[in-house]
Scaffold this active site. Structure first.
Site, PDB file in Angstrom:
ATOM      1  N   HIS A   1       5.849   5.882  11.262  1.00 57.15           N
ATOM      2  CA  HIS A   1       5.273   5.803   9.917  1.00 57.15           C
ATOM      3  C   HIS A   1       4.421   7.074   9.745  1.00 57.15           C
ATOM      4  O   HIS A   1       3.192   7.025   9.734  1.00 57.15           O
ATOM      5  CB  HIS A   1       4.412   4.538   9.836  1.00 57.15           C
ATOM      6  CG  HIS A   1       4.092   4.078   8.457  1.00 57.15           C
ATOM      7  ND1 HIS A   1       4.315   4.841   7.337  1.00 57.15           N
ATOM      8  CD2 HIS A   1       3.541   2.908   8.007  1.00 57.15           C
ATOM      9  CE1 HIS A   1       3.929   4.154   6.273  1.00 57.15           C
ATOM     10  NE2 HIS A   1       3.459   2.983   6.654  1.00 57.15           N
TER      11      HIS A   1
ATOM     12  N   ARG B   1       0.795  -1.222   0.000  1.00 51.72           N
ATOM     13  CA  ARG B   1       0.000   0.000   0.000  1.00 51.72           C
ATOM     14  C   ARG B   1       0.828   1.274   0.000  1.00 51.72           C
ATOM     15  O   ARG B   1       0.566   2.192  -0.772  1.00 51.72           O
ATOM     16  CB  ARG B   1      -0.926   0.061   1.229  1.00 51.72           C
ATOM     17  CG  ARG B   1      -2.201  -0.666   1.058  1.00 51.72           C
ATOM     18  CD  ARG B   1      -2.627  -1.273   2.367  1.00 51.72           C
ATOM     19  NE  ARG B   1      -1.786  -2.436   2.600  1.00 51.72           N
ATOM     20  CZ  ARG B   1      -2.129  -3.666   2.244  1.00 51.72           C
ATOM     21  NH1 ARG B   1      -3.284  -3.887   1.720  1.00 51.72           N
ATOM     22  NH2 ARG B   1      -1.302  -4.688   2.417  1.00 51.72           N
ATOM     23  N   THR B   2       1.827   1.339   0.865  1.00 55.74           N
ATOM     24  CA  THR B   2       2.592   2.586   0.960  1.00 55.74           C
ATOM     25  C   THR B   2       3.317   2.826  -0.369  1.00 55.74           C
ATOM     26  O   THR B   2       3.312   3.941  -0.899  1.00 55.74           O
ATOM     27  CB  THR B   2       3.583   2.509   2.136  1.00 55.74           C
ATOM     28  OG1 THR B   2       2.857   2.133   3.306  1.00 55.74           O
ATOM     29  CG2 THR B   2       4.261   3.845   2.378  1.00 55.74           C
TER      30      THR B   2
ATOM     31  N   ARG C   1      11.534   3.476   2.720  1.00 57.41           N
ATOM     32  CA  ARG C   1      11.055   2.566   3.765  1.00 57.41           C
ATOM     33  C   ARG C   1      12.219   1.653   4.089  1.00 57.41           C
ATOM     34  O   ARG C   1      12.826   1.055   3.197  1.00 57.41           O
ATOM     35  CB  ARG C   1       9.872   1.753   3.285  1.00 57.41           C
ATOM     36  CG  ARG C   1       9.614   0.580   4.210  1.00 57.41           C
ATOM     37  CD  ARG C   1       8.335  -0.121   3.928  1.00 57.41           C
ATOM     38  NE  ARG C   1       7.190   0.669   4.340  1.00 57.41           N
ATOM     39  CZ  ARG C   1       5.981   0.152   4.574  1.00 57.41           C
ATOM     40  NH1 ARG C   1       5.765  -1.134   4.423  1.00 57.41           N
ATOM     41  NH2 ARG C   1       4.989   0.921   4.947  1.00 57.41           N
TER      42      ARG C   1
ATOM     43  N   LYS D   1      27.945  -4.256  -3.204  1.00 52.95           N
ATOM     44  CA  LYS D   1      29.365  -4.160  -3.559  1.00 52.95           C
ATOM     45  C   LYS D   1      30.151  -3.467  -2.454  1.00 52.95           C
ATOM     46  O   LYS D   1      31.329  -3.176  -2.599  1.00 52.95           O
ATOM     47  CB  LYS D   1      29.533  -3.357  -4.854  1.00 52.95           C
ATOM     48  CG  LYS D   1      28.868  -3.977  -6.068  1.00 52.95           C
ATOM     49  CD  LYS D   1      29.184  -3.092  -7.275  1.00 52.95           C
ATOM     50  CE  LYS D   1      28.336  -3.446  -8.466  1.00 52.95           C
ATOM     51  NZ  LYS D   1      28.405  -2.373  -9.487  1.00 52.95           N
TER      52      LYS D   1
HETATM   53  C1  NCD Z   1       1.859  -1.059   8.091  1.00 50.10           C
HETATM   54  C2  NCD Z   1       3.372  -0.963   8.146  1.00 50.10           C
HETATM   55  O1  NCD Z   1       4.066  -1.302   7.182  1.00 50.10           O
HETATM   56  O2  NCD Z   1       3.835  -0.543   9.180  1.00 50.10           O
HETATM   57  N1  NCD Z   1       1.345  -1.209   6.791  1.00 50.10           N
HETATM   58  C3  NCD Z   1       1.234  -0.137   5.955  1.00 50.10           C
HETATM   59  O3  NCD Z   1       2.134   0.665   5.785  1.00 50.10           O
HETATM   60  N2  NCD Z   1       0.042   0.034   5.361  1.00 50.10           N
HETATM   61  C4  NCD Z   1       1.314  -2.035   9.059  1.00 50.10           C
HETATM   62  C5  NCD Z   1       1.702  -3.481   8.938  1.00 50.10           C
HETATM   63  O4  NCD Z   1       2.533  -3.874   8.127  1.00 50.10           O
HETATM   64  O5  NCD Z   1       1.149  -4.255   9.718  1.00 50.10           O
END
Ligand code: NCD
Length: 360
Positions: free
Chosen positions: A175, A92-93, A142, A121
């Site tokens: 997040h 999703r993100t 991320r 490397k």
């Molecule tokens: C969350 C995350 O990655 O922290 N998901 C997300 O970003 N929609 C929650 C999760 O992975 O449980």
């Protein structure tokens, strides 16, 4: 993107010292000309910013309903490029940021694992970060490490290309853009009952390692008379740093492991997944904690307006039968992520005024 580099890092001795400072001391570092530039922590957002961003997301959303509107949006930032550096799993993100970029006309490049980049490397993270900035105007990252996005911002701030950095999830820590979409979703779900102010919100599940509930808890300081209910198994209780923050800001919270007793009291239930990936031995975590699942039968216990949220992915925390109920807000929440992230990118690149002007 101009950033007044000289102003921002002078007062800090180096990364190690910077990293230990409180977020309040670092707020200016993540700003440029008084505006948020890098998004690293949820504590960076105040009420004015949150309201503004929700309005901007609504405007983009309405614009995107027509072909002409979409065309105008795509003409806002075709001269900008973004990099998605996602070295932790994401659906999703990743997709919502990617599509948010497409909505505004930015082109996107991606790295989705360290095995395909030159880090294998032996390139240092600092050099890898600089390399990204050589090609793009925005970095969205991320990473399993708590401080990675912040370090990216720190490193780039001392180079001649200090491009903005957005934290798309920093280990079990934060997040912040998920918290933005959660706020946007809650405000929309409650739009006919006075918004988020005065509401009672339950957060359920793995609160200890869940970065979504941590970031969202920080944002509660921006809303009046909100009460939190932390519902978790004893081993996954919310950590003290967040509880200390709530105490400091006089935000009432209750802790319990009796989920059913909380259900009738609250206006929103925010479910989370057990974050096994942060365990030293994930295969040993076999308990699914069924007493912290939301089952179809529970729909009769909650209030008629209660919104059920989940950052997703879900495993068994919400029974699939719940999806059909209008109070199940998680699929709407997912879509809110794309609009609020488009709003954030529009704000970062200062095309927000243009959107509102076109709209009015
Ligand atoms: C969350 C995350 O990655 O922290 N998901 C997300 O970003 N929609 C929650 C999760 O992975 O449980």
């Amino acid at each position: 993107m101009e950033k007044l580099v000289e102003q921002t890092h002078q007062e800090f001795e180096g990364w190690d010292e910077f990293y230990t400072r409180s977020v309040d001391e670092k707020l200016d570092f993540f700003k440029s000309s008084g505006r948020i530039f890098d998004v690293i922590y949820a504590q960076q957002f105040d009420r004015e910013f949150l309201n503004y961003l929700c309005d901007l997301a609504d405007a983009i959303r309405l614009f995107a309903k027509t072909k002409m509107g979409q065309k105008k949006l795509r003409h806002l930032l075709p001269h900008r490029r973004a990099m998605l550096y996602f070295v932790q799993p994401s659906t999703r993100t990743f997709l919502s940021f990617q599509n948010a970029c497409h909505i505004l006309g930015l082109s996107v490049s991606e790295i989705r694992g360290t095995s395909t980049s030159s880090e294998v490397k032996g390139e240092s993270p600092e050099d890898t970060i600089r390399t990204f900035a050589s090609y793009v105007d925005l970095i969205i990252s991320r990473h399993p490490e708590a401080g990675f996005a912040e370090k990216t911002a720190w490193v780039l701030n001392q180079t001649e290309r200090p491009v903005p950095v957005l934290n798309g999830g920093s280990g079990p820590d934060q997040h912040p853009t998920q918290a933005l979409l959660d706020i946007y979703t809650l405000e929309r779900e409650f739009r006919n009952i006075g918004g988020l102010d005065g509401k009672k919100i339950a957060m359920v599940g793995d609160l200890k390692r869940g970065r979504t509930v941590r970031s969202l808890s920080y944002l509660m300081k921006n809303y009046r008379d909100v009460t939190l209910y932390y519902v978790a198994p004893d081993i996954f209780r919310m950590k003290d740093d967040i509880k200390d923050f709530l105490k400091k800001h006089a935000i009432p919270y209750h802790e319990t492991n009796d989920f059913e007793s909380v259900m009738p009291l609250v206006d929103a239930i925010y479910m989370t997944r057990i974050q096994k990936e942060y365990s030293e031995d994930p295969s040993s975590e076999t308990d699914t904690f069924p007493q912290f699942h939301f089952k179809t039968k529970h729909l009769s216990l909650i209030q008629p307006h209660c919104a059920i949220l989940h950052p997703l992915p879900r495993r068994y925390e919400i029974e699939v039968g719940v999806d059909k109920d209008p109070r199940a807000a998680y699929w709407r929440q997912e879509r809110c992520g794309m609009w609020i992230r488009a709003a954030l990118i529009a704000y970062i690149f200062k095309v927000d005024d243009e959107i509102f002007e076109e709209f009015s």
